[in-house]
Write a protein that holds these residues in place. Structure first.
Motif, short mmCIF file in Angstrom:
data_model
loop_
_atom_site.label_atom_id
_atom_site.label_comp_id
_atom_site.label_asym_id
_atom_site.label_seq_id
_atom_site.Cartn_x
_atom_site.Cartn_y
_atom_site.Cartn_z
N LYS A 169 33.19 131.55 -73.85
CA LYS A 169 33.72 131.98 -75.14
C LYS A 169 35.23 131.99 -75.14
CE LYS A 169 32.77 136.82 -73.94
NZ LYS A 169 32.48 136.60 -72.53
N ILE A 170 35.78 131.85 -76.33
CA ILE A 170 37.23 131.69 -76.46
C ILE A 170 37.99 132.92 -75.97
CG2 ILE A 170 37.42 132.52 -78.86
CD1 ILE A 170 39.23 130.03 -79.39
N GLU A 171 37.36 134.06 -76.00
CA GLU A 171 38.01 135.28 -75.51
C GLU A 171 38.33 135.20 -74.01
OE1 GLU A 171 35.25 135.27 -77.44
OE2 GLU A 171 36.14 136.10 -79.27
N ASP A 172 37.61 134.31 -73.31
CA ASP A 172 37.84 134.15 -71.86
C ASP A 172 38.83 133.04 -71.53
OD1 ASP A 172 36.12 136.21 -71.23
OD2 ASP A 172 34.38 134.89 -71.00
N ASP A 173 39.38 132.44 -72.56
CA ASP A 173 40.32 131.33 -72.34
C ASP A 173 41.48 131.71 -71.42
OD1 ASP A 173 41.48 128.68 -73.08
OD2 ASP A 173 43.07 129.99 -73.81
N TRP A 174 41.94 132.94 -71.55
CA TRP A 174 43.12 133.38 -70.78
C TRP A 174 42.94 133.26 -69.27
CZ3 TRP A 174 42.62 137.36 -67.28
CH2 TRP A 174 41.44 138.12 -67.38
N LYS A 175 41.69 133.32 -68.79
CA LYS A 175 41.47 133.30 -67.34
C LYS A 175 40.86 131.97 -66.87
CE LYS A 175 37.01 135.68 -67.74
NZ LYS A 175 36.21 136.82 -67.27
N ALA A 176 40.99 130.94 -67.69
CA ALA A 176 40.27 129.71 -67.41
C ALA A 176 41.08 128.66 -66.65
CB ALA A 176 39.75 129.10 -68.71
N THR A 177 42.37 128.82 -66.51
CA THR A 177 43.20 127.77 -65.90
C THR A 177 43.83 128.27 -64.60
OG1 THR A 177 43.67 126.89 -68.09
CG2 THR A 177 45.04 126.12 -66.29
N TRP A 178 43.56 127.53 -63.52
CA TRP A 178 44.09 127.88 -62.21
C TRP A 178 45.12 126.82 -61.81
CZ3 TRP A 178 38.84 128.73 -59.18
CH2 TRP A 178 38.08 129.67 -59.87
N VAL A 179 46.05 127.24 -60.96
CA VAL A 179 47.13 126.34 -60.54
C VAL A 179 47.27 126.39 -59.03
CG1 VAL A 179 48.90 128.13 -60.88
CG2 VAL A 179 49.56 125.73 -60.94
N GLY A 180 47.68 125.28 -58.44
CA GLY A 180 47.91 125.28 -56.99
C GLY A 180 48.70 124.06 -56.54
N TYR A 181 48.79 123.92 -55.23
CA TYR A 181 49.65 122.94 -54.59
C TYR A 181 48.87 122.27 -53.47
CZ TYR A 181 53.81 121.42 -52.02
OH TYR A 181 54.75 120.66 -51.38
N ASN A 182 48.93 120.97 -53.37
CA ASN A 182 48.32 120.27 -52.23
C ASN A 182 49.25 119.20 -51.69
OD1 ASN A 182 45.01 120.51 -53.61
ND2 ASN A 182 45.64 121.41 -51.69
N VAL A 183 49.20 119.02 -50.37
CA VAL A 183 49.94 117.96 -49.69
C VAL A 183 48.91 117.03 -49.04
CG1 VAL A 183 51.68 117.40 -47.96
CG2 VAL A 183 51.80 119.58 -49.18
N PHE A 184 49.07 115.72 -49.28
CA PHE A 184 48.13 114.73 -48.74
C PHE A 184 48.86 113.84 -47.73
CE2 PHE A 184 44.54 114.91 -51.81
CZ PHE A 184 45.11 115.68 -52.82
N GLU A 185 48.11 113.50 -46.64
CA GLU A 185 48.57 112.50 -45.67
C GLU A 185 47.57 111.35 -45.66
OE1 GLU A 185 48.73 114.25 -41.81
OE2 GLU A 185 50.17 115.78 -42.43
#
Ligand code: BTN
Length: 129
Positions: A106-122
């Motif tokens: 539901k749209i009320e849960d939109d605020w907690k729906a996006t996560w962010v992070g960092y990755n390094v690839f070799e």
């Protein structure tokens, strides 16, 4: 100076693996992503990715790029953006950041729906020209 090429197999700091197919003349590419971790309780499956590499006028061999992973075992979508660098030893490295959009009911849960992070690839194996 060695140029950084995206095509090939890569592993990140989480142990996730991805394979990037040859980049076309427009900079578009496809690939597959095998994540080592999941936010779900589902069985992990290899998932398709679609990306775009910058071929802009000032390109000096360390291109920026982005790709989307459409998870085949989850309702989430991840986007990565980063730059392909060649370090002092001539080793290629992808420095990326990602956003993961999780599914909420539901749209009320939109605020907690996006996560962010960092990755390094070799690179996992040598790139064949
Ligand atoms: C999901 O759990 O809903 C799909 C898999 C998400 C895996 C994330 S994407 C960002 C981070 N980097 C990885 O290699 N795996 C996680």
């Amino acid at each position: 100076v060695k140029k950084c090429a995206l095509t090939g197999r890569w592993v990140n700091d989480l142990g996730s693996n991805m394979t990037i197919e040859p980049v076309n003349a427009n900079g578009d590419f496809a690939g597959s992503y095998h994540t080592a971790v999941t936010a779900t309780t589902n069985e992990i499956k290899v998932s398709p990715l679609q990306g775009s590499m910058q071929k802009g006028p000032n390109q000096k061999g360390q291109p920026t790029f982005g790709f989307t992973v459409n998870w085949s075992f989850s309702d989430t979508t991840s986007v990565f953006t980063g730059q392909c660098f060649v370090d002092d030893d001539g080793k290629e490295i992808l420095k990326t950041m990602w956003l993961l959009r999780s599914y909420v009911d539901k749209i009320e849960d939109d605020w907690k729906a996006t996560w962010v992070g960092y990755n390094v690839f070799e690179r996992l194996d040598m790139h064949m020209e």
